[in-house]
Design a protein around this motif. Structure first.
Motif, PDB file in Angstrom:
ATOM      1  N   LEU A 136     -42.947 -58.496 -28.651  1.00  0.00           N
ATOM      2  CA  LEU A 136     -42.053 -59.466 -28.027  1.00  0.00           C
ATOM      3  C   LEU A 136     -40.601 -59.280 -28.466  1.00  0.00           C
ATOM      4  CD1 LEU A 136     -44.244 -62.694 -28.264  1.00  0.00           C
ATOM      5  CD2 LEU A 136     -43.887 -61.220 -26.279  1.00  0.00           C
ATOM      6  N   SER A 137     -40.391 -58.596 -29.600  1.00  0.00           N
ATOM      7  CA  SER A 137     -39.035 -58.401 -30.125  1.00  0.00           C
ATOM      8  C   SER A 137     -38.358 -57.149 -29.577  1.00  0.00           C
ATOM      9  CB  SER A 137     -39.070 -58.322 -31.657  1.00  0.00           C
ATOM     10  OG  SER A 137     -39.615 -59.493 -32.220  1.00  0.00           O
TER      11      SER A 137
ATOM     12  N   LEU B 268     -33.745 -53.354 -29.193  1.00  0.00           N
ATOM     13  CA  LEU B 268     -33.048 -52.278 -28.488  1.00  0.00           C
ATOM     14  C   LEU B 268     -31.537 -52.479 -28.471  1.00  0.00           C
ATOM     15  CD1 LEU B 268     -35.410 -51.650 -25.440  1.00  0.00           C
ATOM     16  CD2 LEU B 268     -35.091 -50.216 -27.458  1.00  0.00           C
ATOM     17  N   LEU B 269     -31.069 -53.681 -28.755  1.00  0.00           N
ATOM     18  CA  LEU B 269     -29.635 -53.944 -28.784  1.00  0.00           C
ATOM     19  C   LEU B 269     -28.992 -53.505 -30.098  1.00  0.00           C
ATOM     20  CD1 LEU B 269     -29.629 -57.530 -27.211  1.00  0.00           C
ATOM     21  CD2 LEU B 269     -29.178 -55.348 -26.061  1.00  0.00           C
TER      22      LEU B 269
ATOM     23  N   ARG C 180     -30.038 -48.839 -37.619  1.00  0.00           N
ATOM     24  CA  ARG C 180     -30.583 -50.141 -38.009  1.00  0.00           C
ATOM     25  C   ARG C 180     -31.906 -50.401 -37.296  1.00  0.00           C
ATOM     26  NH1 ARG C 180     -27.407 -55.959 -37.469  1.00  0.00           N
ATOM     27  NH2 ARG C 180     -28.934 -57.195 -38.646  1.00  0.00           N
ATOM     28  N   ARG C 181     -32.004 -49.969 -36.034  1.00  0.00           N
ATOM     29  CA  ARG C 181     -33.241 -50.150 -35.276  1.00  0.00           C
ATOM     30  C   ARG C 181     -34.388 -49.384 -35.924  1.00  0.00           C
ATOM     31  NH1 ARG C 181     -31.409 -49.005 -30.396  1.00  0.00           N
ATOM     32  NH2 ARG C 181     -31.994 -46.811 -30.309  1.00  0.00           N
TER      33      ARG C 181
ATOM     34  N   LEU D 165     -40.261 -49.892 -22.184  1.00  0.00           N
ATOM     35  CA  LEU D 165     -38.947 -50.345 -22.610  1.00  0.00           C
ATOM     36  C   LEU D 165     -38.561 -49.728 -23.955  1.00  0.00           C
ATOM     37  CD1 LEU D 165     -36.653 -52.254 -21.787  1.00  0.00           C
ATOM     38  CD2 LEU D 165     -37.798 -54.065 -23.064  1.00  0.00           C
ATOM     39  N   GLY D 166     -39.553 -49.497 -24.804  1.00  0.00           N
ATOM     40  CA  GLY D 166     -39.293 -48.926 -26.119  1.00  0.00           C
ATOM     41  C   GLY D 166     -39.126 -47.417 -26.123  1.00  0.00           C
ATOM     42  N   GLY D 167     -39.162 -46.786 -24.950  1.00  0.00           N
ATOM     43  CA  GLY D 167     -38.907 -45.350 -24.881  1.00  0.00           C
ATOM     44  C   GLY D 167     -40.138 -44.477 -24.896  1.00  0.00           C
TER      45      GLY D 167
END
Length: 279
Positions: free
Chosen positions: A44-45, A50-51, A56-57, A133-135
């Motif tokens: 859910l995060s 992704l921002l 840091r991600r 969405l996460g690639g």
């Protein structure tokens, strides 16, 4: 399913079983709920994560993946060649043997990467859209004609400087014996992109035993049954051994590269120094 797809001889009845001490049902249930809750929280995060800036991600992904592994009652031990978990300046193809669904968060806990997954996962409720969405790079394993396009997509990701993780055996194996051979398709992408190949060996054990059949997720094994075996296996340790990179380039052949990576994973020295142990 296509006849050319690899199929492991491992079955839940023959291979997926407890070896060693068992955890009592109530603590096991607590671990199961904690692991599932952390996994759902991570899913859910994804839009918010992704921002963040890439460095840091990746740090956040590593911490989350390690927390998920620990929440399911598994200790992580990282051995072998020290490696900077930050994104490489050039693309890197991480290849590992495949035993369990646990392999995915284990790789993410050590070397955050874009995962390669079968196209069916894209259609899964909730997890599919967030994986995209996460690639995640999806490949259609049932259509041989789709393979060249999949290799081109993988090569493009590597050329862009991404670290990409793939399980080239094409199926899960129980972890006993040599397992399946590494299929060469993903290695062609590394050759085309001039990216290094980073072999990683994943193994499991429980206290007092050399192997951990409880983690094997093979054949038509239901995910719920596999989850329960993991949380009820007391003293479960997952070892991720990072091996030296295998260079790839125009002069490399994909089959030779696949054999070299498979040999490194299967026969690496048992005397490599430990890099870290996470309790």
């Amino acid at each position: 399913m296509s006849a050319w797809l690899p199929v492991a001889p491992c079955t839940p009845r023959a291979c997926a079983r407890h070896e060693g001490a068992r955890r009592a049902p109530l603590p096991a249930l607590a671990l199961l709920l904690a692991g599932c809750a952390l996994t759902l929280l991570g899913v859910l995060s994804v839009p918010a994560v992704l921002l963040l800036a890439p460095a840091r991600r990746d740090r956040l992904i590593r911490r989350w993946a390690r927390a998920v592994v620990r929440a399911f009652g598994v200790r992580l031990r990282v051995t072998g060649e020290p490696v900077d978990p930050a994104r490489p300046r050039t693309g890197e193809l991480v290849v590992a043997d495949h035993v369990s669904w646990l392999d995915i968060p284990l790789v993410a806990a050590v070397l955050p990467a874009r995962m390669v997954a079968k196209s069916e996962i894209r259609r899964w409720p909730l997890l599919g859209p967030f994986a995209a969405l996460g690639g995640t790079l999806f490949i259609d394993r049932d259509r041989l004609r789709a393979l060249p396009a999949a290799v081109r997509s993988l090569a493009a990701a590597l050329e862009s400087g991404s670290r990409v993780a793939v399980f080239p055996q094409g199926s899960t194996w129980c972890g006993r014996g040599a397992g399946g051979r590494f299929r060469p398709a993903a290695f062609q992408a590394a050759v085309d992109a001039g990216a290094a190949v980073r072999p990683v060996r994943i193994s499991y054990r429980t206290a007092g035993t050399g192997t951990a059949g409880a983690v094997a997720f093979v054949g038509d094994d239901p995910l719920a049954a596999s989850l329960w075996r993991v949380v009820t296996a007391a003293g479960l340790v997952a070892e991720v051994r990072i091996l030296p990179p295998v260079p790839a380039g125009p002069g490399s052949g994909r089959r030779a590269l696949a054999r070299a990576a498979q040999s490194a994973v299967a026969h690496d020295s048992a005397n490599l120094p430990a890099a870290s142990v996470h309790h």
